[in-house]
Design an enzyme around this catalytic site. Structure first.
Site, PDB file in Angstrom:
ATOM      1  CE  LYS A  81      -4.436   1.096   0.401  1.00  0.00           C
ATOM      2  NZ  LYS A  81      -5.623   0.424  -0.121  1.00  0.00           N
ATOM      3  CB  VAL A 179     -28.782   1.167  -2.165  1.00  0.00           C
ATOM      4  CG1 VAL A 179     -29.424   0.216  -1.188  1.00  0.00           C
ATOM      5  CG2 VAL A 179     -29.397   2.558  -2.032  1.00  0.00           C
ATOM      6  N   GLY A 180     -25.218   2.067  -2.946  1.00  0.00           N
ATOM      7  CA  GLY A 180     -24.395   2.636  -4.017  1.00  0.00           C
ATOM      8  C   GLY A 180     -23.969   1.544  -4.977  1.00  0.00           C
TER       9      GLY A 180
END
Ligand code: NAD
Length: 343
Positions: A81, A179-180
């Site tokens: 990362k 609810v993306g």
């Protein structure tokens, strides 16, 4: 700042690079946790931190998380990362991105970067002008959301089978928080499979519109975790499973795509004690990274889907082991991941 290897988040990382470029003002950390299974892959985050130690800790913690996630997704990739340290005004210049990309290139493929918080698609394209070690560029597989959503749906099916003895989602009541891209996609799959949906989103109109389209019910976000349902699927924020919130859950299982759902990690045990099945987040939500890293071994759509299809079996093996050992599912997942990366 304390020495890197004395920080609590240091986990025998293979290498931690500190990148400084005076001319552009770039400060970045590239943490390579493990290359045991392949090149260390994980996104670049552009973020303003309280201090340098917070930035290093974030890179250490997130890179270890990527090792675990990539290993459990059966990917030929290790974990890494990068963090680009932003100033308070979050100034990001082309020169900084160039200097960062050159640092990634200098690692000769040992670290493969991808998009993360604070980095746009355009930024990733800019990086790719100076390094070939960028995954998930436009035109290379597209938005990870739909892939994550399919994996989450398969995970919900597996949870229904294990926690409810249900062979299908027909009439299974599922509450979806957020609810993306992921939650909306998973909701569509679940509706198609005959589930009864309860949807919530801070964007109330979005939840209502989808509920209307899929024949579900929209509720206030405050009520979604405690909804009278069989399964709760968190697909919005992290740290939503706390001692307090777990007390209010009446569902038999939690299976959703949001990252870092457990506030501290110890909540996994609380869920287990309450008899609530938990699908470890980084295992169930791996569809996106499986797609993003498709070029690592040239996987085509069929191979990507075959990898995503393995998510339910992986979850099942975690739950089996959790039942046999008495260890919480999240701890079992970490243990399995560690063993896959030879630790
Ligand atoms: P998104 O931005 O498309 O959707 C998130 C939705 O959650 C939005 O509709 C937003 O309004 C809603 N939301 C935000 N706060 C909320 C709250 N408090 N209560 C209810 N709804 C709320 O994001 P996404 O890509 O669908 O990602 C959702 C989660 O899944 C995130 O935690 C993300 O880190 C994780 N995730 C996503 C992917 C991916 O491929 N997109 C992969 C792995 C993990």
């Amino acid at each position: 700042m304390s020495a890197v290897w004395t920080l609590a988040d240091f986990d025998d990382h293979e290498v931690v690079h500190c990148v400084r470029d005076h001319a552009s003002g770039l400060t970045a950390i590239i943490a390579i946790h493990s290359t045991h299974l392949g090149p260390a892959a994980g996104g670049t985050r552009f973020w303003h931190y309280a201090d340098g130690e917070a930035a290093v800790r974030d890179a250490l913690r997130l890179s270890r998380g990527m090792s675990y996630k990539n290993a459990m997704a059966d990917l030929p990739a290790g974990g890494g990362k990068a963090v680009i340290v932003a100033d308070e005004a979050r100034t990001k210049t082309p020169e900084m991105l160039t200097a960062f990309a050159k640092a990634v290139e200098a690692l000769a493929g040992k670290y493969i970067t991808a998009q993360d918080v604070g980095m746009s698609e355009a930024d990733m394209v800019a990086l790719s002008q100076h390094t070939s070690h960028v995954a998930g560029l436009p035109g290379q597989g597209g938005d990870p959301g739909p892939y994550t959503a399919r994996g989450v749906f398969l995970g919900i099916e597996a949870a229904a089978k294990r926690a409810l003895g249900a062979d299908s989602l027909k009439d299974v009541r599922i509450a979806i928080q957020g609810v993306g891209s992921v939650g909306g996609g998973a909701a569509r799959y679940c509706a198609e499979a005959g589930a009864k949906l309860v949807l919530a989103d801070i964007d109330d109109a979005r939840a209502k519109a989808l509920a209307e389209e899929l024949g579900g019910e929209a509720v206030l976000t405050d009520h979604v975790l405690s909804a009278d349902v069989d399964i709760v699927s968190p697909n919005a924020l992290g740290a939503i499973l706390t001692e307090q919130s777990i007390d209010t859950i009446t569902a038999k299982a939690i299976a959703g795509g949001a990252n870092n759902q457990l506030a501290t990690g110890s909540e996994g045990k609380l869920l287990q004690d309450r008899g609530i099945l938990y699908a470890p987040d980084y295992v169930i939500n791996a569809g996106g990274i499986i797609n993003v890293l498709r070029h690592i071994d040239g996987a085509d759509d069929d191979a990507i889907n075959a990898r995503i299809d393995k998510i339910p079996a992986r979850l099942e093996s975690i739950w089996e082991e959790s039942q046999a050992s008495g260890q919480a599912a999240n701890e079992v997942a970490d243990r399995m991941a560690k063993s896959l990366i030879g630790r």
